[in-house]
Scaffold this motif. Sequence first.
Motif, mmCIF file in Angstrom:
data_model
loop_
_atom_site.group_PDB
_atom_site.id
_atom_site.type_symbol
_atom_site.label_atom_id
_atom_site.label_comp_id
_atom_site.label_asym_id
_atom_site.label_seq_id
_atom_site.Cartn_x
_atom_site.Cartn_y
_atom_site.Cartn_z
ATOM 1 N N TYR A 154 6.605 -9.959 -2.581
ATOM 2 C CA TYR A 154 5.299 -10.005 -2.880
ATOM 3 C C TYR A 154 4.476 -8.746 -2.963
ATOM 4 O O TYR A 154 4.833 -7.532 -4.276
ATOM 5 N N VAL A 155 3.084 -8.359 -3.310
ATOM 6 C CA VAL A 155 2.031 -7.095 -4.223
ATOM 7 C C VAL A 155 1.605 -6.544 -2.857
ATOM 8 O O VAL A 155 0.591 -7.386 -1.671
ATOM 9 N N TYR A 156 1.293 -5.561 -2.897
ATOM 10 C CA TYR A 156 1.153 -4.380 -1.701
ATOM 11 C C TYR A 156 0.065 -3.474 -2.087
ATOM 12 O O TYR A 156 0.654 -2.555 -2.877
ATOM 13 N N GLU A 157 -1.524 -3.239 -1.978
ATOM 14 C CA GLU A 157 -1.989 -2.501 -2.316
ATOM 15 C C GLU A 157 -3.517 -2.658 -1.069
ATOM 16 O O GLU A 157 -3.567 -3.270 -0.915
ATOM 17 N N PRO A 158 -2.611 -0.991 -0.026
ATOM 18 C CA PRO A 158 -3.989 -0.954 1.140
ATOM 19 C C PRO A 158 -5.514 -0.212 0.170
ATOM 20 O O PRO A 158 -5.541 -0.373 -1.422
ATOM 21 N N SER A 159 -5.953 -1.389 0.758
ATOM 22 C CA SER A 159 -7.749 -0.717 0.855
ATOM 23 C C SER A 159 -7.790 0.642 0.891
ATOM 24 O O SER A 159 -7.101 0.799 0.793
ATOM 25 N N ILE A 160 -9.270 1.153 0.108
ATOM 26 C CA ILE A 160 -9.770 2.260 0.547
ATOM 27 C C ILE A 160 -10.190 2.401 1.644
ATOM 28 O O ILE A 160 -9.395 3.822 2.345
ATOM 29 N N ASP A 161 -9.644 1.912 2.725
ATOM 30 C CA ASP A 161 -10.524 2.135 3.765
ATOM 31 C C ASP A 161 -9.340 2.249 4.500
ATOM 32 O O ASP A 161 -8.854 3.088 5.813
ATOM 33 N N ILE A 527 12.858 -1.604 7.350
ATOM 34 C CA ILE A 527 11.980 -1.221 8.808
ATOM 35 C C ILE A 527 10.562 -0.727 8.552
ATOM 36 O O ILE A 527 9.985 -1.220 9.294
ATOM 37 N N TYR A 528 10.983 0.694 7.081
ATOM 38 C CA TYR A 528 9.790 1.095 7.224
ATOM 39 C C TYR A 528 9.142 0.726 6.509
ATOM 40 O O TYR A 528 8.184 1.005 5.998
ATOM 41 N N ARG A 529 9.377 0.438 5.498
ATOM 42 C CA ARG A 529 9.049 0.200 3.932
ATOM 43 C C ARG A 529 8.298 -1.035 3.803
ATOM 44 O O ARG A 529 7.320 -1.646 3.816
ATOM 45 N N ASP A 530 9.266 -2.400 3.610
ATOM 46 C CA ASP A 530 9.770 -3.562 3.606
ATOM 47 C C ASP A 530 8.855 -4.618 4.571
ATOM 48 O O ASP A 530 7.675 -4.706 4.335
ATOM 49 N N THR A 531 9.053 -3.973 5.786
ATOM 50 C CA THR A 531 7.764 -4.787 6.499
ATOM 51 C C THR A 531 7.094 -4.865 6.448
ATOM 52 O O THR A 531 6.205 -6.060 7.056
ATOM 53 N N GLN A 533 4.659 -2.675 4.286
ATOM 54 C CA GLN A 533 4.464 -3.715 3.275
ATOM 55 C C GLN A 533 4.026 -4.982 3.240
ATOM 56 O O GLN A 533 3.018 -5.129 2.477
ATOM 57 N N LYS A 534 4.945 -5.647 3.590
ATOM 58 C CA LYS A 534 5.193 -7.114 3.519
ATOM 59 C C LYS A 534 3.634 -8.032 4.603
ATOM 60 O O LYS A 534 3.149 -9.084 3.713
ATOM 61 N N THR A 535 4.303 -7.397 5.326
ATOM 62 C CA THR A 535 2.724 -7.376 6.280
ATOM 63 C C THR A 535 1.121 -7.337 6.244
ATOM 64 O O THR A 535 1.069 -8.057 6.710
ATOM 65 N N TYR A 536 1.204 -6.995 5.589
ATOM 66 C CA TYR A 536 -0.091 -5.447 4.896
ATOM 67 C C TYR A 536 -0.194 -6.092 3.682
ATOM 68 O O TYR A 536 -1.284 -6.222 2.858
ATOM 69 N N GLY A 537 0.561 -6.994 3.012
ATOM 70 C CA GLY A 537 0.802 -7.434 1.319
ATOM 71 C C GLY A 537 0.509 -8.549 0.913
ATOM 72 O O GLY A 537 -0.294 -9.638 2.010
ATOM 73 N N ILE A 538 0.213 -9.086 0.507
ATOM 74 C CA ILE A 538 0.409 -9.980 -0.293
ATOM 75 C C ILE A 538 1.518 -11.642 -0.914
ATOM 76 O O ILE A 538 2.047 -10.948 -1.998
ATOM 77 N N PRO A 539 2.060 -12.593 -0.811
ATOM 78 C CA PRO A 539 3.172 -13.022 -1.459
ATOM 79 C C PRO A 539 2.960 -13.174 -2.642
ATOM 80 O O PRO A 539 1.865 -13.168 -3.332
#
Length: 584
Positions: A154-161, A527-531, A533-539
């Motif tokens: 998946y790709v994880y890139e948080p928005s500026i917000d 638990i702390y990184r992958d889950t 970031q996957k939740t907030y990321g895009i497959p």
Amino acid sequence: MNETVRIVAQMDEKKGVVYVGKRIINIGGPVPSLRDNERLIRYTSSLCPHCFRILPAVIVERENKLYIRRICPEHGEIEEVYFGDSELFRRFEKFYFDGNGPGYVYTAATAPCPLNCGLCPLHKTHTALLNIVVTNRCDLSCWYCFYFAERAGYVYEPSIDDIVNMVEALRKQPNIVLTVQLTGGEPTLREDLVDIVRKLRELGVRHIQLNTHGIKFVQLYFEDVSKAIEYAKELRRAGVNTVYLSFDGVSPETNPKNHWEVPFILEVFRKAEMTSVVFVPTVIRTVNDHELGAILKIAANNMDVVRGVNFQPVSLVGMMRKQDRNRYRITIPEVIKLIEDQTNGEIDKDSWFPVPAEVPIARFLELLEPSKRAEFTTHPVCGAATYVYVKRDGKEIHFLPITRFIDAYGLLSYLESKYESLVNKPKALGKLLAATSILQIINKFVLWDKVPEDLKRDLRSILFDIFMKRDYSSLGRFHYKFLFIGMMHFMDEWNYDVERVMRCAIHYALPDGRIVPFCAFNIINDIYRDTPQKTYGIPLDEYLKKYGEKYLENKKYVRNKELIEKMTRSEIYRQFYSITNKQL
């Protein structure tokens, strides 16, 4: 982005398990016994590297090394090297300080450490550096790296917000200096990186570090030099204070990542006046541990832009065989010994102090300026550091550690005693603010007859300003005069010590508002990184459909033969590596 998702751990004492989401982690096991040839250092808790069961553990001394040992009911006894020199450990453990904690409780302690990080009331140290992962994309695929989008799926890139919310979470800790490192993946793949940096500065972040391999600057350099310089200038103007630049060795064999590119990266920074670069070599036994002295020489030869070298003994992740761990594992004392050997004894074992040795200085300065809290009350084995004054004799470079002309032990002991005697006596602090008192401290612990002549006047002024002004620019003057050399040894599954996690000062921000210690984030990563970031990321497949393959596979950096020849023929390249006396 999705709504906030928290994975909350809950302990079931009757069953002896902890529920973390849908995952069950067992706890408990037999306490390891001591052997006849061992001395107990302390008891702690650890993890089974196979099933992640929380286990009682012992740290023992044997044959001048420290080991951590635990027994898993399912996988048997597990032992790993913990610290490679007992004598150095005894010197380092003198700087064992209890911190005052973050000052804000983010998560309840509903499960044993480290299964409910976030930070919970058990954590003993505030956030000294907050890592914000701005992307998990990377245009390299380094063999020892475990963290990039293709492998994650998946790709994880948080928005500026999202990033704003992370900084707001950090701000809940009272009286700390807001310090952020932008990391990844490779942060320069974000097209809005300058906007992110600018927003951090607007939010009051005092110190911004950029963690990068630097290749984008070289790509721009060979496309149009002015573009590369302007990009670096934009980052500097937006607020980047320091660039943490990956640099694993001085030869193509030890540093295939960016060996050819680093000379041009520094040339760009030089022209853009980005003058605070720290080399960050990952040190791997049998791979690049023979080039540590050469790395320091190159840093010293480029002190117009390079401020330090921060070695990172490799963290060995995954189910690596014992023979492979023995081959690659290297600990802080071994790195220190190699540096001593490779600098002809100039930077010796006595030059080094553990990271928490700065606590007496920080607490003393906090007495004078209570609104600024910057304690590194980390565990003494987490890291070590020194400063050296670089002397040049023609083409020869020599290192003079600051401990040769400052009585560091005496100064730290004095400041600690002053703190203890004055912490509850605010009226007595006024006397410490007098210039004469500060000068007395400086003259008492600086061995002026051993200070190089060309340094004496500047050193007196720099130290005076650090104690009197207590501002960023005063510390900056110090860093521009000396070369910082440090090392941080992050844990892995095999040498995991829960007590160290409780004292961690380098944390990661999560999109859901939690702040997680480094060695929980990267070791208990599902638990702390992958889950999260996957939740907030895009497959990955959705990302490719939306943005196209150019953002991933076709974005991998390719260094062809023609480009290598172009770089190696350049005078910039040849001059950069000439100090190592290697055949280029």
